[in-house]
Enzyme design. Structure first.
Site: not given
Length: 197
Positions: A8-9, A12, A69-70, A152-153, A181
């Site tokens: 949902k990101n 990503k 998953d990160s 982001f993040g 990623r």
């Protein structure tokens, strides 16, 4: 091949679309209005969470599913926040709140002890039950202040040794070249699994 990207990101989703440019893939995401169940990410490792998400959603949609998953692993925090990176400052915290919490937690950590690495585990699950995972890592350190606003993040706080700048200062092409990623996705792409019928 039609693949569903289970996230949902939006950051990503953008990363994945950039990484698969020019490939013969029909990429479907939640932005296309496909309804998917929430998967409880209760694994202790990136691998467990990534595989669980890919498998549950492939079973539900009957579409080949890719999940990632990160997270950020900081040496001085014993590898934390790790699998809890997104929830580090609370369930619905913003990127800024997570970054501010990390800065606060690390305010007394000297420069020479601020090593960290980003980890991404990408899994691909097929409706027939077959599943494969690929891991990518990138090394760096945590800065004392936010630098840049790209991505982001934790990007503005993560100084990449390869790029010699923060991920927040790096453009899409630079991050595509060296990010955790990108490394994990490249292993998936090189595996030829995205060409299976």
């Amino acid at each position: 091949m039609k693949v569903f990207l289970a996230t949902k990101n939006k950051g990503k989703i953008k990363d994945f679309e950039k990484l698969t440019e020019g490939m013969d893939l029909e990429v479907v995401t939640i932005l296309d209005g496909l309804d998917i169940p929430d998967v409880v990410e209760d694994g202790k490792t990136f691998e467990e969470n990534s595989r669980k998400k890919a498998k549950e959603i492939a079973d539900y949609t009957r579409i080949v599913t890719i999940s990632d998953d990160s997270g950020l692993c900081v040496d001085s925090l014993d590898g934390g926040p790790g699998v809890y990176s997104a929830r580090f400052a609370g369930e619905n915290a913003s990127d800024r709140e997570r970054n501010e919490k990390l800065l606060e937690v690390m305010k007394d950590v000297k420069k020479e002890n601020r090593q960290a690495h980003f980890v991404s585990v990408v899994s691909i699950a097929f409706p027939n039950g077959k599943i494969h995972s690929f891991r990518g890592e990138v090394n760096g350190e945590i800065l004392f202040e936010l630098r840049g606003s790209n991505g982001f993040g934790y990007n503005p706080l993560f100084y990449s040794y390869e790029l010699k700048k923060s991920f927040g200062e790096a453009d899409d092409e630079e991050r595509k070249r060296v990010s955790h990623r990108a490394k994990a996705f490249r292993k998936l792409i090189d595996s030829e699994l995205l060409k299976e019928k």
